[in-house]
Design a protein around this motif. Structure first.
Motif, PDB file in Angstrom:
ATOM      1  N   VAL A 129       0.839  -1.198   0.000  1.00 61.06           N
ATOM      2  CA  VAL A 129       0.000   0.000   0.000  1.00 61.06           C
ATOM      3  C   VAL A 129       0.872   1.245   0.000  1.00 61.06           C
ATOM      4  O   VAL A 129       0.613   2.210  -0.739  1.00 61.06           O
ATOM      5  CB  VAL A 129      -0.951  -0.015   1.217  1.00 61.06           C
ATOM      6  N   GLU A 130       1.919   1.248   0.827  1.00 58.43           N
ATOM      7  CA  GLU A 130       2.833   2.401   0.882  1.00 58.43           C
ATOM      8  C   GLU A 130       3.476   2.655  -0.480  1.00 58.43           C
ATOM      9  O   GLU A 130       3.588   3.805  -0.927  1.00 58.43           O
ATOM     10  CB  GLU A 130       3.920   2.148   1.923  1.00 58.43           C
ATOM     11  N   THR A 131       3.903   1.598  -1.129  1.00 53.39           N
ATOM     12  CA  THR A 131       4.557   1.737  -2.434  1.00 53.39           C
ATOM     13  C   THR A 131       3.591   2.264  -3.480  1.00 53.39           C
ATOM     14  O   THR A 131       3.937   3.141  -4.282  1.00 53.39           O
ATOM     15  CB  THR A 131       5.124   0.379  -2.880  1.00 53.39           C
ATOM     16  N   ALA A 132       2.365   1.744  -3.494  1.00 54.96           N
ATOM     17  CA  ALA A 132       1.369   2.206  -4.453  1.00 54.96           C
ATOM     18  C   ALA A 132       1.076   3.690  -4.255  1.00 54.96           C
ATOM     19  O   ALA A 132       0.974   4.451  -5.235  1.00 54.96           O
ATOM     20  CB  ALA A 132       0.082   1.389  -4.317  1.00 54.96           C
ATOM     21  N   ARG A 133       0.951   4.111  -3.026  1.00 53.57           N
ATOM     22  CA  ARG A 133       0.684   5.529  -2.751  1.00 53.57           C
ATOM     23  C   ARG A 133       1.833   6.405  -3.239  1.00 53.57           C
ATOM     24  O   ARG A 133       1.604   7.481  -3.804  1.00 53.57           O
ATOM     25  CB  ARG A 133       0.469   5.729  -1.252  1.00 53.57           C
ATOM     26  N   GLU A 134       3.064   5.945  -3.028  1.00 51.23           N
ATOM     27  CA  GLU A 134       4.218   6.724  -3.465  1.00 51.23           C
ATOM     28  C   GLU A 134       4.276   6.805  -4.990  1.00 51.23           C
ATOM     29  O   GLU A 134       4.590   7.858  -5.567  1.00 51.23           O
ATOM     30  CB  GLU A 134       5.502   6.103  -2.914  1.00 51.23           C
ATOM     31  N   LEU A 135       3.969   5.709  -5.652  1.00 49.51           N
ATOM     32  CA  LEU A 135       3.959   5.716  -7.120  1.00 49.51           C
ATOM     33  C   LEU A 135       2.893   6.664  -7.657  1.00 49.51           C
ATOM     34  O   LEU A 135       3.130   7.410  -8.614  1.00 49.51           O
ATOM     35  CB  LEU A 135       3.714   4.301  -7.645  1.00 49.51           C
ATOM     36  N   LEU A 136       1.718   6.636  -7.042  1.00 53.79           N
ATOM     37  CA  LEU A 136       0.651   7.533  -7.473  1.00 53.79           C
ATOM     38  C   LEU A 136       1.057   8.990  -7.274  1.00 53.79           C
ATOM     39  O   LEU A 136       0.827   9.843  -8.144  1.00 53.79           O
ATOM     40  CB  LEU A 136      -0.640   7.229  -6.700  1.00 53.79           C
ATOM     41  N   ARG A 137       1.670   9.274  -6.131  1.00 53.87           N
ATOM     42  CA  ARG A 137       2.080  10.654  -5.844  1.00 53.87           C
ATOM     43  C   ARG A 137       3.117  11.128  -6.846  1.00 53.87           C
ATOM     44  O   ARG A 137       2.997  12.230  -7.398  1.00 53.87           O
ATOM     45  CB  ARG A 137       2.650  10.733  -4.416  1.00 53.87           C
TER      46      ARG A 137
END
Length: 334
Positions: free
Chosen positions: A238-246
């Motif tokens: 989840v953390e990685t997905a959020r960072e990629l989206l940002r």
């Protein structure tokens, strides 16, 4: 960074749960319920124990398929990056073995020692190598997990933490041809994110290397804390997905395809649920291929290449439990 083509190699025939259960005295239904993986591929003959494929074999086959699809010759490639946790030998590297097999002389041939996030790391390195002179690169991820399977071992009383390795893993390779130019590309890589996030943490998986001085060590060659992996990987995803989206300036609604970490069939479903993005189409393969380490993300990209259309967006995450590495990439169809 543009993607020109992908390729894969899965050794031999698929080994289903019934065949695996018969060979090692397991319960096929228990494998399905506990792991959720239906088939996997091995670079070793389970009956004779004979090695049938090497990392160089698998990597070369996947690379040739990718080059053929791109309409390129090995001589068109300016550099090669290969990621693996199970090289054929420490020296020479499997990267140079593939380069030699393909006839790629006088080019950089780098090898990354990594696990499930290795393919993302290799793509990150390759992206940074593209410049005015190096226009086309070849990225390969390959692993032979079967080399750690002791085929004549009695596993009837083996602890589940060790038994899972006989059900979870498989062998394979994936390849991707990348370019600094958009001509002929099928996808564009927008953001690559790969960071070590395990300061002060105990490794979730350890694979030893034994030399002449310690080859008779009583230390297990492979140790895995599957409970720690189950506990930590969903949150890291989840953390990685959020960072990629940002970093891509995307919202969850922009993601048409989600490529979640491929630990096992059961774990992938659990991770996908926690990652959300319910509107995105899932691209997964681990239930059919087994956990083939560095090959997995590239196997997913191969599936993605078949379906992604112009302007469609995809987000992929790969988590490595050895010392907790978070990796991911966003891609857009062309």
């Amino acid at each position: 960074m543009y993607v020109l083509a992908t390729g894969t190699c899965l050794p031999g025939n698929a080994v289903d749960n019934s065949a695996l259960a018969a060979r090692f005295g397991m319960n096929a239904e228990w494998i399905e319920l506990f792991v959720g993986t239906r088939t996997r591929y091995f670079g070793v003959d389970l009956e004779s124990g004979e090695r049938t494929h090497s990392i160089v074999d698998l990597g070369t086959h996947a690379a040739r398929q990718a080059l053929d699809r791109a309409g390129l010759e090995p001589s068109d490639v300016d550099f090669l990056v290969l990621a693996t946790a199970t090289p054929d030998t420490l020296m020479p590297t499997s990267a140079t073995g593939v380069a030699d097999r393909l006839g790629m002389n006088l080019i950089p041939a780098y090898q990354l020692q990594s696990g499930c996030s290795g393919a993302i790391s290799a793509l990150d390195v390759a992206r940074r190598m593209l410049d005015d002179e190096n226009r086309i690169g070849l990225v390969i991820g390959a692993d032979l997990c079967a080399k750690h399977m002791v085929l004549d071992r009695d596993i009837s009383s083996m602890h589940p933490s060790k038994l899972v390795n006989y059900m979870l893993f498989g062998d394979g390779a994936g390849a991707m041809v990348i370019s600094a130019d958009p001509d002929g590309a099928i996808m564009q890589a927008n953001t690559i994110h790969c960071v070590f996030s395990g300061v002060g943490s105990v490794p979730g998986q350890t694979i030893e290397w034994f030399g002449d001085a310690d080859r008779d060590s009583e230390v297990p060659a492979v140790q895995e804390d599957y409970k720690a992996i189950e506990r930590r990987v969903p949150g890291m995803s989840v953390e990685t997905a959020r960072e990629l989206l940002r970093r891509s300036s995307w919202t969850t609604d922009d993601v048409g395809y989600l490529l979640p970490p491929q630990l096992s069939g059961i774990m992938t479903a659990r991770i996908r649920k926690e990652m959300g993005m319910d509107g995105a189409r899932e691209v997964s393969c681990v239930a059919e291929t087994g956990n083939s380490g560095n090959a997995l993300a590239l196997l997913q990209f191969d599936l993605l290449a078949e379906v992604i259309g112009p302007g469609e967006r995809a987000l992929a995450v790969a988590i490595e439990s050895s010392r907790w590495i978070r990796g991911g990439i966003t891609l857009e169809g062309l």
